[in-house]
Design an enzyme around this catalytic site. Structure first.
Site, PDB file in Angstrom:
ATOM      1  CB  CYS A  60       2.390  -7.240  12.946  1.00 50.67           C
ATOM      2  SG  CYS A  60       1.353  -8.248  13.802  1.00 50.67           S
ATOM      3  CB  CYS A 118     -15.068   0.325  17.719  1.00 55.35           C
ATOM      4  SG  CYS A 118     -13.996  -0.198  18.950  1.00 55.35           S
ATOM      5  CG  ASP A 158     -11.051   8.964  28.619  1.00 53.75           C
ATOM      6  OD1 ASP A 158     -10.532   8.699  27.464  1.00 53.75           O
ATOM      7  OD2 ASP A 158     -12.303   8.831  29.088  1.00 53.75           O
ATOM      8  CB  CYS A 162      -1.187  -6.425  20.084  1.00 51.51           C
ATOM      9  SG  CYS A 162       0.393  -5.520  20.088  1.00 51.51           S
ATOM     10  CB  CYS A 206       3.173  -1.872  13.785  1.00 49.17           C
ATOM     11  SG  CYS A 206       2.234  -1.517  15.090  1.00 49.17           S
ATOM     12  CB  CYS A 261      -7.506  -4.434  18.115  1.00 51.48           C
ATOM     13  SG  CYS A 261      -8.045  -2.957  19.244  1.00 51.48           S
ATOM     14  CB  CYS A 297     -11.243  -5.830  14.056  1.00 53.68           C
ATOM     15  SG  CYS A 297     -12.758  -4.756  14.437  1.00 53.68           S
TER      16      CYS A 297
HETATM   17  C1  B12 Z   1     -12.903   8.366  21.358  1.00 50.59           C
HETATM   18  C2  B12 Z   1     -12.124   7.526  22.113  1.00 50.59           C
HETATM   19  C3  B12 Z   1     -12.501   6.092  21.855  1.00 50.59           C
HETATM   20  C4  B12 Z   1     -13.510   5.502  20.852  1.00 50.59           C
HETATM   21  C5  B12 Z   1     -12.735   5.867  19.352  1.00 50.59           C
HETATM   22  C6  B12 Z   1     -11.309   5.197  19.275  1.00 50.59           C
HETATM   23  C7  B12 Z   1     -10.409   5.674  18.423  1.00 50.59           C
HETATM   24  N1  B12 Z   1      -9.399   4.611  18.036  1.00 50.59           N
HETATM   25  O1  B12 Z   1     -10.393   6.695  18.186  1.00 50.59           O
HETATM   26  C8  B12 Z   1     -13.818   4.410  21.208  1.00 50.59           C
HETATM   27  C9  B12 Z   1     -14.958   4.243  22.056  1.00 50.59           C
HETATM   28  C10 B12 Z   1     -14.037   3.276  20.138  1.00 50.59           C
HETATM   29  C11 B12 Z   1     -12.670   3.918  22.220  1.00 50.59           C
HETATM   30  C12 B12 Z   1     -12.300   2.644  22.606  1.00 50.59           C
HETATM   31  C13 B12 Z   1     -11.276   2.299  23.358  1.00 50.59           C
HETATM   32  N2  B12 Z   1     -10.362   3.090  24.171  1.00 50.59           N
HETATM   33 CO1  B12 Z   1     -10.670   5.191  23.901  1.00 50.59          CO
HETATM   34  N3  B12 Z   1     -10.542   6.838  23.849  1.00 50.59           N
HETATM   35  C14 B12 Z   1     -10.992   7.847  23.144  1.00 50.59           C
HETATM   36  C15 B12 Z   1     -10.514   9.077  23.370  1.00 50.59           C
HETATM   37  C16 B12 Z   1     -11.569   9.816  24.163  1.00 50.59           C
HETATM   38  C17 B12 Z   1     -10.176   9.875  22.156  1.00 50.59           C
HETATM   39  C18 B12 Z   1      -9.472   9.090  20.769  1.00 50.59           C
HETATM   40  C19 B12 Z   1      -9.296   9.874  19.738  1.00 50.59           C
HETATM   41  O2  B12 Z   1      -8.749  11.108  19.889  1.00 50.59           O
HETATM   42  N4  B12 Z   1      -9.566   9.423  18.620  1.00 50.59           N
HETATM   43  C20 B12 Z   1      -9.726  10.144  17.238  1.00 50.59           C
HETATM   44  C21 B12 Z   1      -8.395   9.372  16.384  1.00 50.59           C
HETATM   45  C22 B12 Z   1      -8.629  10.273  14.926  1.00 50.59           C
HETATM   46  O3  B12 Z   1      -7.339   9.444  16.929  1.00 50.59           O
HETATM   47  P1  B12 Z   1      -6.465   8.246  17.243  1.00 50.59           P
HETATM   48  O4  B12 Z   1      -7.151   7.086  17.065  1.00 50.59           O
HETATM   49  O5  B12 Z   1      -5.632   8.132  18.439  1.00 50.59           O
HETATM   50  O6  B12 Z   1      -5.659   8.449  15.834  1.00 50.59           O
HETATM   51  C23 B12 Z   1      -4.381   9.009  15.945  1.00 50.59           C
HETATM   52  C24 B12 Z   1      -3.346   8.126  15.077  1.00 50.59           C
HETATM   53  O7  B12 Z   1      -4.054   6.721  14.911  1.00 50.59           O
HETATM   54  C25 B12 Z   1      -2.675   8.861  13.821  1.00 50.59           C
HETATM   55  N5  B12 Z   1      -3.283   8.393  12.680  1.00 50.59           N
HETATM   56  C26 B12 Z   1      -4.469   8.331  12.163  1.00 50.59           C
HETATM   57  N6  B12 Z   1      -4.380   8.000  11.046  1.00 50.59           N
HETATM   58  C27 B12 Z   1      -3.271   7.803  10.576  1.00 50.59           C
HETATM   59  C28 B12 Z   1      -2.586   7.087   9.458  1.00 50.59           C
HETATM   60  C29 B12 Z   1      -1.334   7.029   9.448  1.00 50.59           C
HETATM   61  C30 B12 Z   1      -0.552   6.397   8.119  1.00 50.59           C
HETATM   62  C31 B12 Z   1      -0.385   7.262  10.493  1.00 50.59           C
HETATM   63  C32 B12 Z   1       0.807   7.010  10.634  1.00 50.59           C
HETATM   64  C33 B12 Z   1      -1.146   7.642  11.940  1.00 50.59           C
HETATM   65  C34 B12 Z   1      -2.683   7.990  11.991  1.00 50.59           C
HETATM   66  O8  B12 Z   1      -3.106  10.152  14.187  1.00 50.59           O
HETATM   67  C35 B12 Z   1      -4.316  10.198  15.052  1.00 50.59           C
HETATM   68  C36 B12 Z   1      -4.514  11.557  15.820  1.00 50.59           C
HETATM   69  O9  B12 Z   1      -3.188  11.409  16.827  1.00 50.59           O
HETATM   70  C37 B12 Z   1      -9.210   8.892  24.071  1.00 50.59           C
HETATM   71  C38 B12 Z   1      -8.548   9.958  25.165  1.00 50.59           C
HETATM   72  C39 B12 Z   1      -8.253  11.189  24.447  1.00 50.59           C
HETATM   73  N7  B12 Z   1      -8.503  12.233  24.986  1.00 50.59           N
HETATM   74  O10 B12 Z   1      -7.243  11.045  23.716  1.00 50.59           O
HETATM   75  C40 B12 Z   1      -9.625   7.384  24.699  1.00 50.59           C
HETATM   76  C41 B12 Z   1      -8.303   6.318  24.822  1.00 50.59           C
HETATM   77  C42 B12 Z   1      -7.484   6.290  23.404  1.00 50.59           C
HETATM   78  N8  B12 Z   1      -9.096   5.443  24.923  1.00 50.59           N
HETATM   79  C43 B12 Z   1      -8.448   4.359  25.472  1.00 50.59           C
HETATM   80  C44 B12 Z   1      -8.721   2.976  25.816  1.00 50.59           C
HETATM   81  C45 B12 Z   1      -7.940   2.290  26.913  1.00 50.59           C
HETATM   82  C46 B12 Z   1      -9.819   2.138  24.739  1.00 50.59           C
HETATM   83  C47 B12 Z   1     -10.227   0.933  24.943  1.00 50.59           C
HETATM   84  C48 B12 Z   1      -8.853  -0.090  24.828  1.00 50.59           C
HETATM   85  C49 B12 Z   1     -11.160   0.672  25.676  1.00 50.59           C
HETATM   86  C50 B12 Z   1     -11.820  -0.931  25.625  1.00 50.59           C
HETATM   87  N9  B12 Z   1     -11.201  -1.957  26.003  1.00 50.59           N
HETATM   88  O11 B12 Z   1     -12.977  -1.108  25.254  1.00 50.59           O
HETATM   89  C51 B12 Z   1     -10.680   0.831  23.129  1.00 50.59           C
HETATM   90  C52 B12 Z   1      -9.496   0.722  22.284  1.00 50.59           C
HETATM   91  C53 B12 Z   1      -9.999   0.786  20.961  1.00 50.59           C
HETATM   92  C54 B12 Z   1      -9.034   1.084  19.809  1.00 50.59           C
HETATM   93  N10 B12 Z   1      -8.569   0.151  19.242  1.00 50.59           N
HETATM   94  O12 B12 Z   1      -8.737   2.382  19.915  1.00 50.59           O
HETATM   95  C55 B12 Z   1      -7.069   4.900  25.899  1.00 50.59           C
HETATM   96  C56 B12 Z   1      -5.834   4.106  25.283  1.00 50.59           C
HETATM   97  C57 B12 Z   1      -4.765   3.878  26.076  1.00 50.59           C
HETATM   98  C58 B12 Z   1      -3.479   3.391  24.801  1.00 50.59           C
HETATM   99  N11 B12 Z   1      -2.578   2.753  25.183  1.00 50.59           N
HETATM  100  O13 B12 Z   1      -3.587   3.757  23.725  1.00 50.59           O
HETATM  101  C59 B12 Z   1      -7.241   6.328  26.011  1.00 50.59           C
HETATM  102  C60 B12 Z   1      -6.022   7.022  25.704  1.00 50.59           C
HETATM  103  C61 B12 Z   1      -7.579   7.069  27.167  1.00 50.59           C
HETATM  104  C62 B12 Z   1      -6.862   7.033  28.255  1.00 50.59           C
HETATM  105  N12 B12 Z   1      -6.787   8.178  28.806  1.00 50.59           N
HETATM  106  O14 B12 Z   1      -6.118   6.125  28.944  1.00 50.59           O
HETATM  107  N13 B12 Z   1     -12.173   4.852  22.553  1.00 50.59           N
END
Ligand code: B12
Length: 364
Positions: free
Chosen positions: A190, A213, A133, A247, A187, A243, A197
């Site tokens: 769906c 969020c 994390d 699912c 996915c 969300c 949300c």
């Molecule tokens: C910042 C953060 C948050 C933020 C922002 C969330 C977000 N989606 O970015 C907030 C506070 C909102 C949050 C909420 C939650 N979080 Co959080 N969070 C993080 C953290 C620290 C970084 C996430 C990140 O890098 N975000 C930046 C965005 C750009 O990255 P991403 O969403 O992963 O996007 C990727 C893909 O979506 C893809 N992508 C993006 N655009 C597109 C477009 C296309 C076409 C395609 C194919 C792909 C694609 O590429 C991106 C980069 O890899 C991680 C831990 C870590 N160090 O990684 C935990 C983490 C993601 N969180 C986690 C959890 C549990 C949660 C919550 C469930 C907690 C809750 N119940 O309230 C929620 C879920 C919300 C959600 N739907 O994500 C877990 C998720 C576990 C899992 N099974 O995925 C993590 C991994 C922590 C952990 N070590 O367990 N979180």
């Protein structure tokens, strides 16, 4: 040990330590890191300052640990069951499921450390660094390439058998291991998460605008919650699972049997109880859980919004008391709650039963 043997050994040990999912990814940047950089440029990180600091490092694990050759990513199931606290009344505050047990930041690094120790004992020249994390890494990107799930439209990592209710963590190692293959995206057509949300935090599939969020508002944001979102936050007082709840891959998620994840609080707690907690009682009530991260004033702010959304005019007196609170964060959200109740309260006899008169703990 040869890469094949070391990879097999790593996975066996991870499973023995209680990780249900484990896989191996090569240590390099992948195309998805570009989505992240774009996300930062577009301001989708809101006030998550740590997410915008040095995006080049977060996008490539070798900048964080230059010796890295392989990334071992582990997944561990958390409590995914809904539970309710007892109360004669019907207005509840909701807590996200991951937050019902001991904060994973307190025990998961140790478990990953144990895994690293086993590996070091088996391969003396092996070195590594653990992450879960808080390290500047795109964990889900590496998890995807480690073959332990696909990144869903709600941006969560989803496994076909375990859904998405699990934590991620892992090790960056200075040894070449045998990488796994990414799983295909299941996915399909769906879009339930995107439409469910209430704050419209998904501008498009696979992308989240964190600044919309409910988890961001209730956990990360320390100040006032923008008014336009308050009435959409329903009764979430810490985190949000909407969300994930909608699912289909989470339909069959099961309870965790791991002692580290023994429940410490319910997912649904009477607002009546939450609204009366003093700072000391708040600390005690949520001891060791992630809920304490919001701090008492942030948590009370969330509770006042949930009360405002309860449509229950029985709360009027309590909100009026909080209007006089010296902390403007509290008094301002109480004023909003009052206005919201005046607008939306159910006529007498309708809706949920009013809470007991708040003669108990005087608001501070
Ligand atoms: C910042 C953060 C948050 C933020 C922002 C969330 C977000 N989606 O970015 C907030 C506070 C909102 C949050 C909420 C939650 N979080 Co959080 N969070 C993080 C953290 C620290 C970084 C996430 C990140 O890098 N975000 C930046 C965005 C750009 O990255 P991403 O969403 O992963 O996007 C990727 C893909 O979506 C893809 N992508 C993006 N655009 C597109 C477009 C296309 C076409 C395609 C194919 C792909 C694609 O590429 C991106 C980069 O890899 C991680 C831990 C870590 N160090 O990684 C935990 C983490 C993601 N969180 C986690 C959890 C549990 C949660 C919550 C469930 C907690 C809750 N119940 O309230 C929620 C879920 C919300 C959600 N739907 O994500 C877990 C998720 C576990 C899992 N099974 O995925 C993590 C991994 C922590 C952990 N070590 O367990 N979180």
């Amino acid at each position: 040990m040869q890469p094949e043997e070391l990879s097999k050994f790593t996975k066996e040990k991870a499973r023995e330590l209680g990780f249900q999912l484990v896989g191996i990814a090569p240590a390099k940047a992948f195309p998805e890191s570009e989505f992240y950089k774009e996300w930062v440029r577009q301001g989708k990180a809101g006030q998550l300052e740590y997410m915008t600091r040095d995006p080049e490092t977060r996008a490539d694990i070798t900048r964080w640990y230059p010796q890295a050759q392989s990334v071992v990513v582990c997944g561990i199931r958390y409590n995914s069951q809904k539970t309710a606290g007892t109360s004669p009344n019907g207005s509840w505050g909701r807590i996200s499921r991951y937050a019902t047990s001991r904060d994973y930041h307190q025990w998961l690094p140790k478990r990953l450390g144990n895994l690293l120790q086993f590996l070091k004992a088996a391969a003396p020249d092996l070195e590594g660094r653990i992450f879960t994390d808080t390290s500047p890494l795109l964990e889900r990107m590496y998890a995807r390439y480690a073959g332990i799930g696909w990144i869903g439209k709600n941006t969560l990592l989803i496994h076909p058998k375990m859904g998405s209710y699990f934590f991620l963590g892992g090790l960056a190692l200075n040894r070449q291991l045998v990488p796994d293959e990414p799983l295909p995206d299941h996915c399909g057509s769906c879009t339930r998460c995107l439409h469910a949300c209430p704050t419209e935090a998904f501008p498009r599939p696979y992308q989240m605008d964190a600044s919309r969020c409910i988890a961001y508002f209730t956990i990360e944001l320390k100040e006032s919650i923008p008014e336009e979102f308050r009435s959409k936050m329903q009764n979430w007082v810490f985190g949000c699972d909407i969300c994930q709840e909608v699912c289909p891959w989470n339909k069959f998620s099961t309870a965790s049997q791991d002692p580290a994840l023994a429940p410490r609080t319910e997912t649904e707690i009477p607002l009546e109880e939450l609204a009366h907690l003093t700072p000391e009682e708040f600390e005690k009530r949520f001891e060791g859980t992630p809920v304490r991260r919001s701090k008492w004033r942030g948590f009370l702010r969330n509770v006042l919004i949930a009360i405002g959304n309860s449509k229950n005019s029985g709360w009027t007196r309590l909100l009026q008391q909080y209007l006089r609170h010296p902390d403007p964060l509290v008094s301002e959200h109480a004023a909003w709650g009052l206005r919201q109740l005046q607008k939306n309260s159910e006529p007498a006899g309708g809706g949920t039963a009013p809470p007991a008169p708040c003669g108990g703990v005087p608001p501070r």
